[in-house]
Design a protein around this motif. Structure first.
Motif, PDB file in Angstrom:
ATOM      1  N   SER A 206      -3.010  12.556  -0.482  1.00 54.96           N
ATOM      2  CA  SER A 206      -2.219  12.743   0.732  1.00 54.96           C
ATOM      3  C   SER A 206      -1.068  13.731   0.550  1.00 54.96           C
ATOM      4  O   SER A 206      -0.450  14.131   1.534  1.00 54.96           O
ATOM      5  CB  SER A 206      -1.672  11.404   1.227  1.00 54.96           C
ATOM      6  OG  SER A 206      -0.734  10.884   0.306  1.00 54.96           O
ATOM      7  N   LYS A 207      -0.790  14.137  -0.677  1.00 60.58           N
ATOM      8  CA  LYS A 207       0.334  15.041  -0.927  1.00 60.58           C
ATOM      9  C   LYS A 207       0.232  16.358  -0.147  1.00 60.58           C
ATOM     10  O   LYS A 207       1.210  16.767   0.473  1.00 60.58           O
ATOM     11  CB  LYS A 207       0.484  15.319  -2.419  1.00 60.58           C
ATOM     12  CG  LYS A 207       1.725  16.120  -2.736  1.00 60.58           C
ATOM     13  CD  LYS A 207       1.926  16.283  -4.219  1.00 60.58           C
ATOM     14  CE  LYS A 207       3.183  17.091  -4.468  1.00 60.58           C
ATOM     15  NZ  LYS A 207       3.392  17.332  -5.886  1.00 60.58           N
ATOM     16  N   PRO A 208      -0.923  17.042  -0.146  1.00 61.63           N
ATOM     17  CA  PRO A 208      -1.003  18.278   0.652  1.00 61.63           C
ATOM     18  C   PRO A 208      -0.778  18.045   2.147  1.00 61.63           C
ATOM     19  O   PRO A 208      -0.173  18.878   2.816  1.00 61.63           O
ATOM     20  CB  PRO A 208      -2.420  18.786   0.383  1.00 61.63           C
ATOM     21  CG  PRO A 208      -2.823  18.171  -0.907  1.00 61.63           C
ATOM     22  CD  PRO A 208      -2.130  16.838  -0.946  1.00 61.63           C
ATOM     23  N   ILE A 209      -1.214  16.908   2.634  1.00 64.98           N
ATOM     24  CA  ILE A 209      -1.021  16.600   4.057  1.00 64.98           C
ATOM     25  C   ILE A 209       0.462  16.400   4.348  1.00 64.98           C
ATOM     26  O   ILE A 209       0.987  16.909   5.339  1.00 64.98           O
ATOM     27  CB  ILE A 209      -1.847  15.363   4.469  1.00 64.98           C
ATOM     28  CG1 ILE A 209      -3.338  15.693   4.361  1.00 64.98           C
ATOM     29  CG2 ILE A 209      -1.498  14.905   5.879  1.00 64.98           C
ATOM     30  CD1 ILE A 209      -4.259  14.502   4.464  1.00 64.98           C
ATOM     31  N   LEU A 210       1.141  15.654   3.480  1.00 65.26           N
ATOM     32  CA  LEU A 210       2.581  15.446   3.657  1.00 65.26           C
ATOM     33  C   LEU A 210       3.349  16.759   3.541  1.00 65.26           C
ATOM     34  O   LEU A 210       4.301  16.998   4.285  1.00 65.26           O
ATOM     35  CB  LEU A 210       3.101  14.418   2.649  1.00 65.26           C
ATOM     36  CG  LEU A 210       2.595  12.988   2.846  1.00 65.26           C
ATOM     37  CD1 LEU A 210       3.048  12.099   1.691  1.00 65.26           C
ATOM     38  CD2 LEU A 210       3.064  12.431   4.176  1.00 65.26           C
TER      39      LEU A 210
ATOM     40  N   MET B 113       0.847  -1.179   0.000  1.00 64.77           N
ATOM     41  CA  MET B 113       0.000   0.000   0.000  1.00 64.77           C
ATOM     42  C   MET B 113       0.892   1.242   0.000  1.00 64.77           C
ATOM     43  O   MET B 113       1.677   1.451   0.919  1.00 64.77           O
ATOM     44  CB  MET B 113      -0.892  -0.026   1.237  1.00 64.77           C
ATOM     45  CG  MET B 113      -1.884   1.066   1.277  1.00 64.77           C
ATOM     46  SD  MET B 113      -2.992   0.758   2.653  1.00 64.77           S
ATOM     47  CE  MET B 113      -3.929   2.208   2.569  1.00 64.77           C
ATOM     48  N   GLU B 114       0.762   2.059  -1.009  1.00 65.87           N
ATOM     49  CA  GLU B 114       1.608   3.238  -1.138  1.00 65.87           C
ATOM     50  C   GLU B 114       0.947   4.432  -0.459  1.00 65.87           C
ATOM     51  O   GLU B 114      -0.229   4.708  -0.666  1.00 65.87           O
ATOM     52  CB  GLU B 114       1.860   3.549  -2.609  1.00 65.87           C
ATOM     53  CG  GLU B 114       2.918   4.597  -2.775  1.00 65.87           C
ATOM     54  CD  GLU B 114       3.357   4.725  -4.220  1.00 65.87           C
ATOM     55  OE1 GLU B 114       3.543   5.867  -4.653  1.00 65.87           O
ATOM     56  OE2 GLU B 114       3.508   3.693  -4.881  1.00 65.87           O
ATOM     57  N   ILE B 115       1.716   5.155   0.331  1.00 64.01           N
ATOM     58  CA  ILE B 115       1.203   6.296   1.076  1.00 64.01           C
ATOM     59  C   ILE B 115       1.121   7.547   0.211  1.00 64.01           C
ATOM     60  O   ILE B 115       0.289   8.396   0.428  1.00 64.01           O
ATOM     61  CB  ILE B 115       2.086   6.566   2.315  1.00 64.01           C
ATOM     62  CG1 ILE B 115       2.008   5.377   3.253  1.00 64.01           C
ATOM     63  CG2 ILE B 115       1.666   7.824   3.020  1.00 64.01           C
ATOM     64  CD1 ILE B 115       2.897   5.483   4.451  1.00 64.01           C
ATOM     65  N   LYS B 116       1.934   7.664  -0.800  1.00 66.77           N
ATOM     66  CA  LYS B 116       2.037   8.890  -1.582  1.00 66.77           C
ATOM     67  C   LYS B 116       0.948   9.010  -2.644  1.00 66.77           C
ATOM     68  O   LYS B 116       1.224   9.168  -3.814  1.00 66.77           O
ATOM     69  CB  LYS B 116       3.406   8.994  -2.226  1.00 66.77           C
ATOM     70  CG  LYS B 116       4.513   9.228  -1.241  1.00 66.77           C
ATOM     71  CD  LYS B 116       5.805   9.469  -1.951  1.00 66.77           C
ATOM     72  CE  LYS B 116       6.900   9.759  -0.950  1.00 66.77           C
ATOM     73  NZ  LYS B 116       8.159  10.043  -1.587  1.00 66.77           N
ATOM     74  N   SER B 117      -0.286   8.937  -2.266  1.00 72.60           N
ATOM     75  CA  SER B 117      -1.365   9.164  -3.223  1.00 72.60           C
ATOM     76  C   SER B 117      -1.517  10.669  -3.440  1.00 72.60           C
ATOM     77  O   SER B 117      -1.014  11.484  -2.675  1.00 72.60           O
ATOM     78  CB  SER B 117      -2.679   8.568  -2.717  1.00 72.60           C
ATOM     79  OG  SER B 117      -3.202   9.377  -1.686  1.00 72.60           O
ATOM     80  N   LYS B 118      -2.230  11.013  -4.500  1.00 68.96           N
ATOM     81  CA  LYS B 118      -2.429  12.425  -4.833  1.00 68.96           C
ATOM     82  C   LYS B 118      -3.176  13.156  -3.714  1.00 68.96           C
ATOM     83  O   LYS B 118      -2.936  14.324  -3.455  1.00 68.96           O
ATOM     84  CB  LYS B 118      -3.177  12.548  -6.152  1.00 68.96           C
ATOM     85  CG  LYS B 118      -3.164  13.914  -6.733  1.00 68.96           C
ATOM     86  CD  LYS B 118      -3.752  13.907  -8.120  1.00 68.96           C
ATOM     87  CE  LYS B 118      -3.534  15.268  -8.761  1.00 68.96           C
ATOM     88  NZ  LYS B 118      -3.954  15.300 -10.148  1.00 68.96           N
TER      89      LYS B 118
END
Length: 143
Positions: free
Chosen positions: A8-12, A1-6
């Protein structure tokens, strides 16, 4: 499961921005505490000068880290002048908050401790605004 979805980018980016902001806050605190200790002054209008001195030191750190780590801008379109202008405005607001709040030590804390608390309140107050301006204006992705 990849965390870097589109999604979640603003949250990161916001988390990275908070971490960069924390490093800037630590630099700010170190400089201010040195100035408060050396001069013996931590209340009132002197904080305008002290915040300016501190700003000159931590602004470059914040620009480099936000450009390379938070927003990952590689091109030259994001201007240091734009970033420093935003940071200067936020720092001026911080200085006003610190200068005004330090005069009203409602908890009767040790003056330098109260000044540090005021600085933390000021930094937290302007942090979210700074993220939004930097994300959508200064480090805006070229579409």
């Amino acid at each position: 499961m990849e965390i870097k979805s589109k999604d979640s980018k603003p949250i990161l980016q916001f988390i990275c921005y908070i971490l960069v902001g924390a490093s800037n806050f630590i630099l700010d605190e170190i400089v201010l505490n040195i100035l408060w200790f050396v001069t013996g002054r931590s209340v009132g209008k002197i904080n305008y000068l002290f915040k300016f001195i501190s700003f000159c030191i931590y602004s470059t750190n914040g620009y480099i880290l936000n450009k390379k780590v938070t927003f990952k801008k590689q091109n030259k379109n994001s201007s240091y002048i734009d970033y420093v202008s935003v940071l200067a405005l936020l720092s001026a607001i911080d200085a006003i908050i610190v200068s005004k709040f330090t005069v009203h030590n409602i908890f009767r804390l040790h003056r330098p401790l109260w000044a540090n608390i005021c600085n933390l309140i000021a930094s937290a107050t302007t942090g979210i605004l700074g993220f939004l301006i930097n994300k959508f204006i200064v480090f805006k992705k070229d579409e």
